[in-house]
Design a protein around this motif. Sequence first.
Motif, PDB file in Angstrom:
ATOM      1  N   GLU A   1       0.837  -1.201   0.000  1.00 40.86           N
ATOM      2  CA  GLU A   1       0.000   0.000   0.000  1.00 40.86           C
ATOM      3  C   GLU A   1       0.871   1.249   0.000  1.00 40.86           C
ATOM      4  OE1 GLU A   1      -3.935   1.711   2.336  1.00 40.86           O
ATOM      5  OE2 GLU A   1      -2.538   0.405   3.417  1.00 40.86           O
ATOM      6  N   ALA A   2       1.936   1.221   0.795  1.00 41.89           N
ATOM      7  CA  ALA A   2       2.853   2.361   0.850  1.00 41.89           C
ATOM      8  C   ALA A   2       3.574   2.543  -0.482  1.00 41.89           C
ATOM      9  CB  ALA A   2       3.859   2.164   1.981  1.00 41.89           C
ATOM     10  N   ALA A   3       3.952   1.432  -1.126  1.00 39.80           N
ATOM     11  CA  ALA A   3       4.613   1.532  -2.430  1.00 39.80           C
ATOM     12  C   ALA A   3       3.716   2.249  -3.425  1.00 39.80           C
ATOM     13  CB  ALA A   3       4.987   0.140  -2.935  1.00 39.80           C
ATOM     14  N   LYS A   4       2.444   1.909  -3.419  1.00 39.16           N
ATOM     15  CA  LYS A   4       1.500   2.588  -4.304  1.00 39.16           C
ATOM     16  C   LYS A   4       1.400   4.069  -3.953  1.00 39.16           C
ATOM     17  CE  LYS A   4      -1.683   2.915  -7.474  1.00 39.16           C
ATOM     18  NZ  LYS A   4      -1.331   2.770  -8.909  1.00 39.16           N
ATOM     19  N   ALA A   5       1.434   4.378  -2.671  1.00 42.09           N
ATOM     20  CA  ALA A   5       1.292   5.771  -2.226  1.00 42.09           C
ATOM     21  C   ALA A   5       2.476   6.636  -2.636  1.00 42.09           C
ATOM     22  CB  ALA A   5       1.106   5.815  -0.707  1.00 42.09           C
ATOM     23  N   THR A   6       3.622   6.031  -2.944  1.00 42.27           N
ATOM     24  CA  THR A   6       4.758   6.832  -3.414  1.00 42.27           C
ATOM     25  C   THR A   6       4.539   7.340  -4.835  1.00 42.27           C
ATOM     26  OG1 THR A   6       5.979   4.970  -4.403  1.00 42.27           O
ATOM     27  CG2 THR A   6       6.360   5.433  -2.042  1.00 42.27           C
ATOM     28  N   GLY A   7       3.588   6.732  -5.546  1.00 43.42           N
ATOM     29  CA  GLY A   7       3.385   7.056  -6.953  1.00 43.42           C
ATOM     30  C   GLY A   7       4.041   6.069  -7.890  1.00 43.42           C
ATOM     31  N   ALA A   8       4.708   5.037  -7.342  1.00 44.43           N
ATOM     32  CA  ALA A   8       5.361   4.036  -8.180  1.00 44.43           C
ATOM     33  C   ALA A   8       4.338   3.274  -9.013  1.00 44.43           C
ATOM     34  CB  ALA A   8       6.156   3.063  -7.318  1.00 44.43           C
ATOM     35  N   ASP A   9       4.804   2.776 -10.147  1.00 42.50           N
ATOM     36  CA  ASP A   9       3.948   2.006 -11.051  1.00 42.50           C
ATOM     37  C   ASP A   9       4.016   0.509 -10.771  1.00 42.50           C
ATOM     38  OD1 ASP A   9       3.291   4.266 -13.069  1.00 42.50           O
ATOM     39  OD2 ASP A   9       5.487   4.290 -12.947  1.00 42.50           O
ATOM     40  N   ARG A  10       5.192   0.063 -10.349  1.00 39.82           N
ATOM     41  CA  ARG A  10       5.420  -1.364 -10.135  1.00 39.82           C
ATOM     42  C   ARG A  10       6.299  -1.590  -8.910  1.00 39.82           C
ATOM     43  NH1 ARG A  10       6.989  -3.854 -16.150  1.00 39.82           N
ATOM     44  NH2 ARG A  10       5.153  -3.068 -17.283  1.00 39.82           N
ATOM     45  N   VAL A  11       6.356  -2.834  -8.500  1.00 34.93           N
ATOM     46  CA  VAL A  11       7.376  -3.291  -7.568  1.00 34.93           C
ATOM     47  C   VAL A  11       8.148  -4.408  -8.262  1.00 34.93           C
ATOM     48  CG1 VAL A  11       6.243  -2.653  -5.402  1.00 34.93           C
ATOM     49  CG2 VAL A  11       5.692  -4.851  -6.475  1.00 34.93           C
ATOM     50  N   GLU A  12       9.418  -4.531  -7.917  1.00 37.41           N
ATOM     51  CA  GLU A  12      10.199  -5.677  -8.378  1.00 37.41           C
ATOM     52  C   GLU A  12      10.560  -6.509  -7.161  1.00 37.41           C
ATOM     53  OE1 GLU A  12      14.577  -6.818 -10.045  1.00 37.41           O
ATOM     54  OE2 GLU A  12      13.518  -5.232 -11.151  1.00 37.41           O
ATOM     55  N   PHE A  13      10.078  -7.730  -7.111  1.00 41.71           N
ATOM     56  CA  PHE A  13      10.357  -8.589  -5.971  1.00 41.71           C
ATOM     57  C   PHE A  13      11.792  -9.098  -6.020  1.00 41.71           C
ATOM     58  CE2 PHE A  13       5.633  -9.941  -5.666  1.00 41.71           C
ATOM     59  CZ  PHE A  13       5.348  -8.782  -4.951  1.00 41.71           C
ATOM     60  N   TYR A  14      12.461  -8.968  -4.885  1.00 40.20           N
ATOM     61  CA  TYR A  14      13.787  -9.547  -4.707  1.00 40.20           C
ATOM     62  C   TYR A  14      13.603 -11.047  -4.503  1.00 40.20           C
ATOM     63  CZ  TYR A  14      17.998 -10.991  -2.186  1.00 40.20           C
ATOM     64  OH  TYR A  14      19.111 -11.671  -1.762  1.00 40.20           O
ATOM     65  N   THR A  15      14.044 -11.833  -5.479  1.00 40.16           N
ATOM     66  CA  THR A  15      13.802 -13.273  -5.457  1.00 40.16           C
ATOM     67  C   THR A  15      15.034 -14.081  -5.042  1.00 40.16           C
ATOM     68  OG1 THR A  15      14.182 -13.265  -7.860  1.00 40.16           O
ATOM     69  CG2 THR A  15      11.892 -13.261  -7.104  1.00 40.16           C
ATOM     70  N   GLY A  16      15.998 -13.415  -4.405  1.00 40.92           N
ATOM     71  CA  GLY A  16      17.191 -14.120  -3.952  1.00 40.92           C
ATOM     72  C   GLY A  16      16.903 -15.301  -3.040  1.00 40.92           C
ATOM     73  N   PRO A  17      16.050 -15.138  -2.019  1.00 47.85           N
ATOM     74  CA  PRO A  17      15.753 -16.293  -1.154  1.00 47.85           C
ATOM     75  C   PRO A  17      15.100 -17.442  -1.915  1.00 47.85           C
ATOM     76  CG  PRO A  17      15.144 -14.245  -0.056  1.00 47.85           C
ATOM     77  CD  PRO A  17      15.486 -13.892  -1.482  1.00 47.85           C
ATOM     78  N   TYR A  18      14.259 -17.122  -2.877  1.00 49.02           N
ATOM     79  CA  TYR A  18      13.634 -18.158  -3.711  1.00 49.02           C
ATOM     80  C   TYR A  18      14.691 -18.858  -4.565  1.00 49.02           C
ATOM     81  CZ  TYR A  18      10.838 -20.120  -7.558  1.00 49.02           C
ATOM     82  OH  TYR A  18      10.296 -20.951  -8.511  1.00 49.02           O
ATOM     83  N   GLY A  19      15.549 -18.081  -5.197  1.00 53.74           N
ATOM     84  CA  GLY A  19      16.604 -18.665  -6.020  1.00 53.74           C
ATOM     85  C   GLY A  19      17.583 -19.487  -5.208  1.00 53.74           C
TER      86      GLY A  19
END
Length: 250
Positions: free
Chosen positions: A148-166
């Motif tokens: 919700e906060a990411a959206k409130a900054t005006g950003a269009d997207r998020v990029e998930f850090y997938t290091g733990p998954y990898g």
Amino acid sequence: MTAKLSVNVNAIAMLRNRRDLPWPSVRELGRIALAAGAYGLTVHPRPDERHVRFSDLPVLRALIDDEYPSAEFNIEGYPSEEFLALCEKNQPEQVTLVPDDPAQATSDHGWDVLANMAFLKTVVSRLKAAGMRVSLFADGDSSREQMEAAKATGADRVEFYTGPYGGCYDDPDKARQWAETLGRTAGYAREFGLGVNAGHDLTIENLPLLIKHIPDLAEVSIGHALTADALQYGMAETVRRYRRACGEAV
């Protein structure tokens, strides 16, 4: 269920930088990747230029503009004044903001958006005013409040850090758990109208499970594993292999 592939050329640049020589050529390997159907190129210009150099950016911008105008240029990094000036000069289609310390070997965590709201709002507003899409690097297990906060900054997207998954390449059960977590976090992002990208330690083997749990995944940025595979299969065939793993019919 198809994600677009952006090829991160930092590992190519790092190999080049081992010698005071112009090869391997970031531009030429970028051209091969785009000719093989990559959706775009990603760079992460760090302050010490230990990977991609600042001088590489206009070269890659010109390559895309002159030969592959439908492709995208993605510049990622910590939003220092120097970084923001690089973005404004080279006009990427997308800027991915990463909370890196200059001494970090590689990105290893996402933003605490709630704690950096005022700063990120200012940066996002500046970049969007210059016509760039903005993505915020985010932990794959971020809370709904962080999205919700990411959206409130005006950003269009998020990029998930997938290091733990990898990092679960040798533990299928843990990989499934992380894929489920990433899918849940993507649901939070979707709830607030954010697009979702992903990057870090993604491979041919782990892409299908990730896309299964995030069927609307917009883009994956892949460098290390893709460059390693290119040493074995060549850049063009490697890009085609990754596109198939992303769900494309190649």
